[in-house]
Write a protein that holds these residues in place. Structure first.
Motif, PDB file in Angstrom:
ATOM      1  N   GLU A  73      28.902 -20.398  23.973  1.00 42.10           N
ATOM      2  CA  GLU A  73      29.505 -19.141  24.016  1.00 42.10           C
ATOM      3  C   GLU A  73      30.684 -18.996  23.290  1.00 42.10           C
ATOM      4  OE1 GLU A  73      27.538 -17.275  28.064  1.00 42.10           O
ATOM      5  OE2 GLU A  73      29.557 -18.254  28.102  1.00 42.10           O
ATOM      6  N   ARG A  74      31.165 -17.777  22.843  1.00 43.08           N
ATOM      7  CA  ARG A  74      32.573 -17.931  21.960  1.00 43.08           C
ATOM      8  C   ARG A  74      33.795 -17.837  23.095  1.00 43.08           C
ATOM      9  NH1 ARG A  74      32.196 -12.964  20.328  1.00 43.08           N
ATOM     10  NH2 ARG A  74      31.211 -13.409  18.486  1.00 43.08           N
ATOM     11  N   VAL A  79      41.760 -11.213  20.502  1.00 47.48           N
ATOM     12  CA  VAL A  79      42.843 -10.484  20.964  1.00 47.48           C
ATOM     13  C   VAL A  79      44.332 -11.080  20.924  1.00 47.48           C
ATOM     14  CG1 VAL A  79      42.677 -11.241  23.359  1.00 47.48           C
ATOM     15  CG2 VAL A  79      43.364  -8.816  23.006  1.00 47.48           C
TER      16      VAL A  79
ATOM     17  N   GLU B 227      38.214 -13.947  30.635  1.00 47.99           N
ATOM     18  CA  GLU B 227      38.810 -12.647  30.491  1.00 47.99           C
ATOM     19  C   GLU B 227      38.048 -11.501  31.117  1.00 47.99           C
ATOM     20  OE1 GLU B 227      41.150 -11.396  27.776  1.00 47.99           O
ATOM     21  OE2 GLU B 227      41.842 -13.513  28.068  1.00 47.99           O
ATOM     22  N   SER B 312      29.350   4.103  31.203  1.00 45.08           N
ATOM     23  CA  SER B 312      29.498   2.524  31.511  1.00 45.08           C
ATOM     24  C   SER B 312      30.131   1.948  30.185  1.00 45.08           C
ATOM     25  CB  SER B 312      27.895   2.124  31.922  1.00 45.08           C
ATOM     26  OG  SER B 312      27.481   1.901  30.432  1.00 45.08           O
ATOM     27  N   ASN B 317      33.334 -11.216  25.791  1.00 46.37           N
ATOM     28  CA  ASN B 317      33.778 -11.902  24.541  1.00 46.37           C
ATOM     29  C   ASN B 317      32.656 -13.101  24.459  1.00 46.37           C
ATOM     30  OD1 ASN B 317      35.377 -12.598  22.318  1.00 46.37           O
ATOM     31  ND2 ASN B 317      36.078 -14.214  23.570  1.00 46.37           N
ATOM     32  N   TRP B 318      32.072 -13.759  25.427  1.00 48.97           N
ATOM     33  CA  TRP B 318      31.292 -14.735  25.286  1.00 48.97           C
ATOM     34  C   TRP B 318      29.912 -14.309  24.897  1.00 48.97           C
ATOM     35  CZ3 TRP B 318      33.211 -13.826  30.237  1.00 48.97           C
ATOM     36  CH2 TRP B 318      34.251 -14.528  30.294  1.00 48.97           C
ATOM     37  N   ARG B 320      29.299 -11.405  23.185  1.00 51.88           N
ATOM     38  CA  ARG B 320      29.354 -10.697  21.802  1.00 51.88           C
ATOM     39  C   ARG B 320      28.570 -11.566  20.844  1.00 51.88           C
ATOM     40  NH1 ARG B 320      32.998  -9.993  18.634  1.00 51.88           N
ATOM     41  NH2 ARG B 320      34.705 -10.746  19.791  1.00 51.88           N
ATOM     42  N   GLU B 331      35.373  -3.606  10.112  1.00 52.41           N
ATOM     43  CA  GLU B 331      36.885  -3.435  10.268  1.00 52.41           C
ATOM     44  C   GLU B 331      37.244  -2.701  11.441  1.00 52.41           C
ATOM     45  OE1 GLU B 331      39.173  -4.186   6.747  1.00 52.41           O
ATOM     46  OE2 GLU B 331      39.618  -6.157   7.524  1.00 52.41           O
ATOM     47  N   TYR B 334      36.069  -3.952  15.104  1.00 52.08           N
ATOM     48  CA  TYR B 334      37.026  -4.815  15.300  1.00 52.08           C
ATOM     49  C   TYR B 334      38.300  -4.442  15.894  1.00 52.08           C
ATOM     50  CZ  TYR B 334      34.379  -9.202  14.374  1.00 52.08           C
ATOM     51  OH  TYR B 334      33.430 -10.079  14.304  1.00 52.08           O
ATOM     52  N   ARG B 338      39.718  -4.643  19.807  1.00 52.49           N
ATOM     53  CA  ARG B 338      41.307  -5.190  19.912  1.00 52.49           C
ATOM     54  C   ARG B 338      41.840  -4.193  20.853  1.00 52.49           C
ATOM     55  NH1 ARG B 338      44.193  -9.153  16.401  1.00 52.49           N
ATOM     56  NH2 ARG B 338      42.845  -9.340  14.870  1.00 52.49           N
ATOM     57  N   TRP B 341      40.526  -4.100  24.401  1.00 50.98           N
ATOM     58  CA  TRP B 341      40.602  -5.358  24.984  1.00 50.98           C
ATOM     59  C   TRP B 341      42.270  -5.566  25.654  1.00 50.98           C
ATOM     60  CZ3 TRP B 341      38.497 -10.397  22.133  1.00 50.98           C
ATOM     61  CH2 TRP B 341      38.593 -11.310  23.034  1.00 50.98           C
ATOM     62  N   LYS B 342      42.995  -5.110  24.711  1.00 49.05           N
ATOM     63  CA  LYS B 342      44.658  -5.009  25.374  1.00 49.05           C
ATOM     64  C   LYS B 342      44.581  -4.284  26.347  1.00 49.05           C
ATOM     65  CE  LYS B 342      46.631  -6.150  20.758  1.00 49.05           C
ATOM     66  NZ  LYS B 342      47.583  -5.765  19.547  1.00 49.05           N
ATOM     67  N   ARG B 345      43.519  -5.829  29.399  1.00 42.41           N
ATOM     68  CA  ARG B 345      44.554  -6.914  30.004  1.00 42.41           C
ATOM     69  C   ARG B 345      45.846  -6.090  30.632  1.00 42.41           C
ATOM     70  NH1 ARG B 345      45.585 -11.355  25.590  1.00 42.41           N
ATOM     71  NH2 ARG B 345      43.643 -12.838  25.798  1.00 42.41           N
ATOM     72  N   ALA B 366      29.173  -1.656  35.728  1.00 40.47           N
ATOM     73  CA  ALA B 366      29.049  -0.561  34.624  1.00 40.47           C
ATOM     74  C   ALA B 366      30.594  -0.066  34.657  1.00 40.47           C
ATOM     75  CB  ALA B 366      28.090   0.622  34.956  1.00 40.47           C
TER      76      ALA B 366
END
Lengths: 404, 404
Positions: A73-74, A79, B227, B312, B317-318, B320, B331, B334, B338, B341-342, B345, B366
């Motif tokens: 896995e990745r 990020v 993550e 949902s 990340n793994w 994907r 692009e 992505y 990103r 994702w921020k 977090r 979900a």
């Protein structure tokens, strides 16, 4: 700042470990590569060209720091990488593979270098030509041609990967396949399903017996005719593939009816675009309940994907609940449902057959509606067994066979 | 041609059999009714008004000819009824129920007459005010208030319907609930899940052990930090509710992190509408594979319903896979991923806790992303057990409890 690199050293590289167990034939090598900062352009030995974004390449780096060596896995975290990812150099490796060097991610840090196997890269190219080549489309039915349903042999499916792949491929592409020559005994359905994986349990159990019952909790367990329908439309995710195995079929009547829901949906889109649009957007209500459950869901009758392709149908007159819609769309929805229902009854989208003992239908419950003619239980024994398989497991099994 | 009918006879009618096992309290009676051909208007004793289309009433007739007395399913076939369905008369029955008479469906045939229980009818009213009253919305998290996660007691859940309902309601409304006080033994997770129904098996089995393994097939089985993610994003339908039971948690580290994905998605919609739109429409690729499977799916990161509500999240990340998108959206996708994702977090959408032995988290896969801090396996034993429950079964169980 384009840089064109020639092959850099003469040591031969067989394959590059992409931490991927699938098979990617090495049928093309990279002839040349050029690097333009945010893009790497790859020229293949057959004249094709692929363009990869630097961020995509960085994200798919398969080195042990970026992809877990065992989990596959990745582990690379985009990020945490710089906002703009740039490739500073690219070269063709011996063997026709690709190496890319990226701008350093922090001051003083050496630039990250990634290697890509040419076989893997070719199959992951996302240029228009490559996406078009890979595109999958369901095969349309020609109900007059006798090619529907395709048939497979029980022994081939049970004893060979080739036979198993043939069965699963037909399920995927035609949405229906008839298996013949199985022992006509209860439970055989589960042994056949076991070639793929565990069956999906539902409120009807894992394997259910379709027989006429004195006190039925569902219309299937009566001898009455069944309008074309998809199963378990009241579940958030109805089952994907349905198996229907014939143990005995001596009663008069009881023919199986199969309908290509994709064909009927396209005919509706053609003849009544507004009705189609409504059924493809307006969720409607479904419900099944008995002593042990009360399962409800809301979903559109026709599901289309981002490109507008029909991907699934939910249609079931027994399970349709009292519609809970805004007043203004109630009548148009009923009108559209009625129009679609008429198309589902249209023989040009239907095939009919009477299952023989030891035969089993497998069909895509998101595409194919099924129904049956009424039968007379006083004229003989009729016993089918049914169950469901997840599409995920069907396609996974096909990929494992391909992996060899 | 409006007709207003008064109560017609003086015999009292308690309830009318709608072939529905759910409980519909008889808290309001019909005071008056008027019939306008394609519509029947009902005035309730509290001043509320409902308007029902004639076609809706006809479709929901619960007489033995229209709804199967044992199967409780609709046997009436709208497709065979006249194109236009008209109510010719309506009256209030003793007890405050409704009777409707429809235009004859064929020459010489007596008009069909349907009766509707007032309790059932009130709860199926689809006028705007009634739909607004019934509307369900997930409860937003106030991560500073300590009300998240709500907690329930193991004994209450196991021994009483009230406790069970409290647990399941919290799961549904908050998307997360912490159960406390269970025996900290392997397998207990399955006994608790048994209060709802069978757990959902996946490629990781029915119950899986989250421990650090020497040769892991997934990142969960390592001691590394995880993550925030949703589970099994590579399945066509990822699991609905996840259970995470703590058997032992003696290692240093390993805190659980829970993220309100709905909150983060709304923040993205606010701060980057284009990014939100892209993630809500552009399917992206997910995949898990090991020696025994290769399961792939494509789906948008954020799923919104017909009204634009977020329903949902798929983020992992793994899992994907190498994105297979048109070049022009690579692009921007992505960039949007990103940004999302921020937000995932961002502590304002997060809660952190360290599970104690005998505690179990249940959360909506979900809505809620989960993660964990890294732990040091040399400092003590850490053993969680995980598994999944279908939302259909969770909600069904709640309805059965309500039925009593």
């Amino acid at each position: 700042m384009a840089t064109v690199s020639a092959v850099a050293d003469d040591e031969r590289i067989g394959r590059i470990d992409m931490r991927d167990l699938a098979v990617y034939p090495m049928d093309h090598r990279i002839a040349a590569v050029s690097c333009g900062g945010d893009r790497v352009t790859v020229d293949w030995d057959d004249g094709r060209q692929s363009r990869f974004h630097a961020v995509w390449l960085r994200d798919n780096c398969a080195c042990p720091a970026c992809r877990h060596p065992q989990a596959l896995e990745r582990s690379f975290l985009l990020v945490d990488a710089p906002e703009v990812i740039r490739a500073t150099a690219a070269r063709v490796l011996p063997g026709g593979h690709l190496e890319v060097e990226f701008e350093s991610e922090a001051p003083g840090e050496p630039p990250h270098r990634s290697r890509f196997d040419a076989g893997w890269l070719r199959r992951h190219c996302y240029s228009d030509w490559a996406r078009a080549e890979r595109a999958w489309r369901p095969r349309p039915w020609d109900t007059g041609s006798r090619s529907i349903p395709p048939t497979v042999d029980y022994r081939a499916v049970m004893n060979s990967d080739t036979g198993l792949a043939e069965w699963l491929t037909a399920m995927r592409d035609w949405g229906v396949v008839l298996l013949r020559g199985a022992p006509a005994v209860p439970g055989e359905i589960q042994r056949i399903a076991g070639r793929v994986g565990p069956m999906r349990p539902t409120n009807f159990g894992t394997v259910y017996d379709v027989v006429s019952l004195p006190n039925p909790n569902a219309s299937a367990y009566t001898p009455i005719g069944l309008e074309p329908h998809t199963d378990l439309a009241n579940w958030r995710r109805p089952p994907d593939y349905q198996l229907l195995f014939c143990v005995a079929n001596e009663a008069v009547g009881g023919d199986s009816i199969l309908v290509d829901g994709y064909g009927a949906a396209e005919a509706l889109r053609e003849s009544d675009p507004d009705g189609f649009r409504l059924l493809a957007t307006q969720p409607i209500d479904f419900r099944f309940h008995d002593d042990g459950c009360d399962i409800r869901d809301r979903a559109p009758t026709i599901e289309v994907d981002a490109e507008g392709q029909v991907v699934s149908i939910r249609f079931n007159n027994w399970l349709r609940a009292a519609l809970d819609l805004p007043e203004s769309v109630m009548e148009p929805t009923y009108r559209a449902l009625r129009g679609f229902w008429k198309l589902l009854r249209d023989p040009r989208f239907q095939i009919r057959l009477k299952l023989e003992p030891g035969e089993m239908l497998a069909f895509d419950n998101a595409r194919v509606l099924h129904g049956r003619a009424p039968f007379d239980p006083s004229t003989g024994h009729r016993h089918l067994q049914g169950g469901y398989l997840d599409r995920d497991l069907v396609l996974s099994r096909l990929r494992l066979i391909e992996r060899g």
